[in-house]
Scaffold this motif. Structure first.
Motif, PDB file in Angstrom:
ATOM      1  N   ALA A  64       0.857  -1.188   0.000  1.00 25.14           N
ATOM      2  CA  ALA A  64       0.000   0.000   0.000  1.00 25.14           C
ATOM      3  C   ALA A  64       0.894   1.239   0.000  1.00 25.14           C
ATOM      4  CB  ALA A  64      -0.905   0.009   1.228  1.00 25.14           C
ATOM      5  N   THR A  65       0.548   2.209  -0.825  1.00 25.19           N
ATOM      6  CA  THR A  65       1.253   3.484  -0.826  1.00 25.19           C
ATOM      7  C   THR A  65       0.556   4.390   0.175  1.00 25.19           C
ATOM      8  OG1 THR A  65       1.839   3.218  -3.143  1.00 25.19           O
ATOM      9  CG2 THR A  65       1.998   5.439  -2.239  1.00 25.19           C
ATOM     10  N   LEU A  66       1.331   4.927   1.126  1.00 21.34           N
ATOM     11  CA  LEU A  66       0.764   5.724   2.213  1.00 21.34           C
ATOM     12  C   LEU A  66       1.551   7.007   2.420  1.00 21.34           C
ATOM     13  CD1 LEU A  66       0.477   2.815   4.822  1.00 21.34           C
ATOM     14  CD2 LEU A  66      -1.342   3.683   3.327  1.00 21.34           C
ATOM     15  N   LEU A  67       0.855   8.018   2.901  1.00 22.93           N
ATOM     16  CA  LEU A  67       1.530   9.215   3.377  1.00 22.93           C
ATOM     17  C   LEU A  67       2.083   8.903   4.759  1.00 22.93           C
ATOM     18  CD1 LEU A  67      -1.083  11.932   2.368  1.00 22.93           C
ATOM     19  CD2 LEU A  67       1.000  11.265   1.148  1.00 22.93           C
ATOM     20  N   TYR A  68       3.130   9.606   5.155  1.00 24.15           N
ATOM     21  CA  TYR A  68       3.738   9.331   6.453  1.00 24.15           C
ATOM     22  C   TYR A  68       4.397  10.589   7.003  1.00 24.15           C
ATOM     23  CZ  TYR A  68       8.396   9.540   4.405  1.00 24.15           C
ATOM     24  OH  TYR A  68       9.536   9.982   3.800  1.00 24.15           O
ATOM     25  N   VAL A  69       4.716  10.526   8.280  1.00 30.19           N
ATOM     26  CA  VAL A  69       5.600  11.509   8.909  1.00 30.19           C
ATOM     27  C   VAL A  69       6.696  10.720   9.619  1.00 30.19           C
ATOM     28  CG1 VAL A  69       3.845  13.309   9.173  1.00 30.19           C
ATOM     29  CG2 VAL A  69       4.242  11.691  11.039  1.00 30.19           C
ATOM     30  N   ARG A  70       7.815  11.394   9.848  1.00 32.74           N
ATOM     31  CA  ARG A  70       8.920  10.771  10.579  1.00 32.74           C
ATOM     32  C   ARG A  70       8.822  11.163  12.045  1.00 32.74           C
ATOM     33  NH1 ARG A  70      13.033   8.222   7.202  1.00 32.74           N
ATOM     34  NH2 ARG A  70      13.885   7.618   9.209  1.00 32.74           N
ATOM     35  N   ASP A  71       9.211  10.243  12.890  1.00 34.81           N
ATOM     36  CA  ASP A  71       9.362  10.479  14.322  1.00 34.81           C
ATOM     37  C   ASP A  71      10.713   9.874  14.684  1.00 34.81           C
ATOM     38  OD1 ASP A  71       8.612  11.311  16.946  1.00 34.81           O
ATOM     39  OD2 ASP A  71       7.997   9.250  17.402  1.00 34.81           O
ATOM     40  N   GLY A  72      11.758  10.673  14.514  1.00 35.77           N
ATOM     41  CA  GLY A  72      13.104  10.131  14.658  1.00 35.77           C
ATOM     42  C   GLY A  72      13.345   9.137  13.538  1.00 35.77           C
ATOM     43  N   GLU A  73      13.741   7.908  13.894  1.00 33.79           N
ATOM     44  CA  GLU A  73      13.962   6.860  12.897  1.00 33.79           C
ATOM     45  C   GLU A  73      12.676   6.129  12.529  1.00 33.79           C
ATOM     46  OE1 GLU A  73      17.070   4.163  13.892  1.00 33.79           O
ATOM     47  OE2 GLU A  73      18.548   5.753  14.192  1.00 33.79           O
ATOM     48  N   ARG A  74      11.604   6.420  13.249  1.00 32.18           N
ATOM     49  CA  ARG A  74      10.337   5.721  13.025  1.00 32.18           C
ATOM     50  C   ARG A  74       9.487   6.430  11.960  1.00 32.18           C
ATOM     51  NH1 ARG A  74       7.756   4.977  18.839  1.00 32.18           N
ATOM     52  NH2 ARG A  74       7.301   7.172  18.440  1.00 32.18           N
ATOM     53  N   PHE A  75       8.630   5.643  11.313  1.00 30.88           N
ATOM     54  CA  PHE A  75       7.652   6.153  10.363  1.00 30.88           C
ATOM     55  C   PHE A  75       6.285   6.089  11.046  1.00 30.88           C
ATOM     56  CE2 PHE A  75      10.973   3.935   8.037  1.00 30.88           C
ATOM     57  CZ  PHE A  75      11.372   4.881   7.102  1.00 30.88           C
ATOM     58  N   VAL A  76       5.438   7.064  10.780  1.00 30.29           N
ATOM     59  CA  VAL A  76       4.101   7.088  11.371  1.00 30.29           C
ATOM     60  C   VAL A  76       3.088   7.182  10.231  1.00 30.29           C
ATOM     61  CG1 VAL A  76       2.542   8.268  12.960  1.00 30.29           C
ATOM     62  CG2 VAL A  76       5.019   8.253  13.408  1.00 30.29           C
ATOM     63  N   VAL A  77       2.116   6.262  10.223  1.00 34.68           N
ATOM     64  CA  VAL A  77       1.082   6.223   9.184  1.00 34.68           C
ATOM     65  C   VAL A  77      -0.286   6.155   9.837  1.00 34.68           C
ATOM     66  CG1 VAL A  77       2.579   5.197   7.419  1.00 34.68           C
ATOM     67  CG2 VAL A  77       1.297   3.705   8.968  1.00 34.68           C
ATOM     68  N   LEU A  78      -1.295   6.572   9.071  1.00 31.93           N
ATOM     69  CA  LEU A  78      -2.660   6.631   9.591  1.00 31.93           C
ATOM     70  C   LEU A  78      -3.577   5.846   8.660  1.00 31.93           C
ATOM     71  CD1 LEU A  78      -4.057   8.100  11.971  1.00 31.93           C
ATOM     72  CD2 LEU A  78      -4.615   9.926  10.374  1.00 31.93           C
ATOM     73  N   GLY A  79      -4.410   4.993   9.225  1.00 31.01           N
ATOM     74  CA  GLY A  79      -5.326   4.155   8.452  1.00 31.01           C
ATOM     75  C   GLY A  79      -6.626   4.868   8.141  1.00 31.01           C
ATOM     76  N   SER A  80      -6.596   5.789   7.202  1.00 34.29           N
ATOM     77  CA  SER A  80      -7.784   6.588   6.889  1.00 34.29           C
ATOM     78  C   SER A  80      -8.754   5.873   5.956  1.00 34.29           C
ATOM     79  CB  SER A  80      -7.377   7.917   6.263  1.00 34.29           C
ATOM     80  OG  SER A  80      -6.856   7.713   4.960  1.00 34.29           O
ATOM     81  N   ASN A  81      -8.228   5.068   5.048  1.00 37.85           N
ATOM     82  CA  ASN A  81      -9.036   4.373   4.043  1.00 37.85           C
ATOM     83  C   ASN A  81      -9.924   5.348   3.272  1.00 37.85           C
ATOM     84  OD1 ASN A  81      -9.495   2.031   2.643  1.00 37.85           O
ATOM     85  ND2 ASN A  81     -11.083   1.283   4.012  1.00 37.85           N
ATOM     86  N   TRP A  82      -9.401   6.551   3.048  1.00 33.66           N
ATOM     87  CA  TRP A  82     -10.094   7.586   2.280  1.00 33.66           C
ATOM     88  C   TRP A  82     -11.451   7.944   2.882  1.00 33.66           C
ATOM     89  CZ3 TRP A  82      -7.353  10.046  -1.407  1.00 33.66           C
ATOM     90  CH2 TRP A  82      -6.249   9.403  -1.940  1.00 33.66           C
ATOM     91  N   GLY A  83     -11.621   7.742   4.196  1.00 34.03           N
ATOM     92  CA  GLY A  83     -12.861   8.121   4.865  1.00 34.03           C
ATOM     93  C   GLY A  83     -13.969   7.087   4.785  1.00 34.03           C
ATOM     94  N   GLN A  84     -13.653   5.876   4.356  1.00 36.32           N
ATOM     95  CA  GLN A  84     -14.663   4.828   4.334  1.00 36.32           C
ATOM     96  C   GLN A  84     -14.967   4.367   5.764  1.00 36.32           C
ATOM     97  OE1 GLN A  84     -14.359   1.883   0.989  1.00 36.32           O
ATOM     98  NE2 GLN A  84     -12.300   2.772   0.854  1.00 36.32           N
ATOM     99  N   GLU A  85     -16.090   3.688   5.945  1.00 33.25           N
ATOM    100  CA  GLU A  85     -16.518   3.279   7.284  1.00 33.25           C
ATOM    101  C   GLU A  85     -15.640   2.191   7.892  1.00 33.25           C
ATOM    102  OE1 GLU A  85     -20.658   2.314   7.394  1.00 33.25           O
ATOM    103  OE2 GLU A  85     -21.245   4.278   6.607  1.00 33.25           O
ATOM    104  N   HIS A  86     -14.940   1.433   7.075  1.00 31.18           N
ATOM    105  CA  HIS A  86     -14.115   0.339   7.597  1.00 31.18           C
ATOM    106  C   HIS A  86     -12.632   0.700   7.512  1.00 31.18           C
ATOM    107  CE1 HIS A  86     -14.735  -0.350   3.299  1.00 31.18           C
ATOM    108  NE2 HIS A  86     -13.530  -0.878   3.302  1.00 31.18           N
ATOM    109  N   HIS A  87     -11.865   0.052   8.369  1.00 35.88           N
ATOM    110  CA  HIS A  87     -10.423   0.262   8.386  1.00 35.88           C
ATOM    111  C   HIS A  87      -9.806  -0.333   7.123  1.00 35.88           C
ATOM    112  CE1 HIS A  87     -10.307   1.702  12.527  1.00 35.88           C
ATOM    113  NE2 HIS A  87     -11.122   0.722  12.853  1.00 35.88           N
ATOM    114  N   PRO A  88      -8.667   0.212   6.679  1.00 38.00           N
ATOM    115  CA  PRO A  88      -8.006  -0.367   5.503  1.00 38.00           C
ATOM    116  C   PRO A  88      -7.458  -1.760   5.809  1.00 38.00           C
ATOM    117  CG  PRO A  88      -6.638   1.338   6.489  1.00 38.00           C
ATOM    118  CD  PRO A  88      -7.947   1.358   7.224  1.00 38.00           C
ATOM    119  N   ALA A  89      -7.404  -2.595   4.786  1.00 31.06           N
ATOM    120  CA  ALA A  89      -6.930  -3.975   4.952  1.00 31.06           C
ATOM    121  C   ALA A  89      -5.514  -4.017   5.517  1.00 31.06           C
ATOM    122  CB  ALA A  89      -7.003  -4.721   3.627  1.00 31.06           C
ATOM    123  N   TRP A  90      -4.649  -3.098   5.077  1.00 33.01           N
ATOM    124  CA  TRP A  90      -3.263  -3.139   5.556  1.00 33.01           C
ATOM    125  C   TRP A  90      -3.187  -2.959   7.061  1.00 33.01           C
ATOM    126  CZ3 TRP A  90      -1.513   1.016   8.189  1.00 33.01           C
ATOM    127  CH2 TRP A  90      -2.066   2.265   7.909  1.00 33.01           C
TER     128      TRP A  90
END
Length: 155
Positions: A64-90
């Motif tokens: 899955a291609t996702l937007l992210y932010v860095r937190d030090g060496e860590r990556f942070v992602v959010l499961g938005s699923n484009w605003g659908q009612e269910h969480h993304p499969a990933w």
């Protein structure tokens, strides 16, 4: 108004989310083939990574291609699923198997995913909203708390 600003504004709308969902597979393939140099919108101006999880049902790799932010060496992602009612499969895949990989500019890094703590969530959400303001509209439209994952380099 610049292109990036326009895309961020449009990202809040339902029709843009529909187009984004439809184009996401093509975008992922294009980014994989060009090592992140090209996106369906041209040269990527927003921070994007490719997250590869293990399918919780199939056991197969799922990217899955996702937007992210860095937190030090860590990556942070959010499961938005484009605003659908269910969480993304990933995101369900990460809950079942937190070992994954992140590919950024052609370099693949093994990571371990954890759900962000309440403290991390409060601290990191403003950065995610700065990258993609549409997340606020997606949370409201979906009626759910968007899952936030912290991806830490394995090892």
């Amino acid at each position: 108004m610049g292109f990036e600003t326009a895309v961020r504004r449009l990202g809040r709308t339902r029709w843009f989310a529909r187009v984004g969902r439809a184009a996401s597979g093509l975008d992922r393939r294009l980014q994989q083939r060009t090592r992140g140099r090209w996106s369906v919108l041209g040269r990527p101006t927003l921070p994007q990574l490719i997250l590869t999880t293990t399918g919780r049902v199939s056991g197969e790799p799922r990217a899955a291609t996702l937007l992210y932010v860095r937190d030090g060496e860590r990556f942070v992602v959010l499961g938005s699923n484009w605003g659908q009612e269910h969480h993304p499969a990933w995101s369900g895949n990460l809950l079942a198997e937190p070992q994954a990989t992140v590919t950024l500019a052609g370099t693949t890094t093994p990571v371990v995913a954890t759900i962000a703590s309440d403290e991390d969530r409060a601290r990191l959400m403003p950065a995610l909203l700065e990258v993609w303001p549409g997340y606020a509209a997606y949370a409201e439209r979906s009626g759910r708390e968007l899952r936030m994952f912290v991806l830490s380099p394995a090892g």
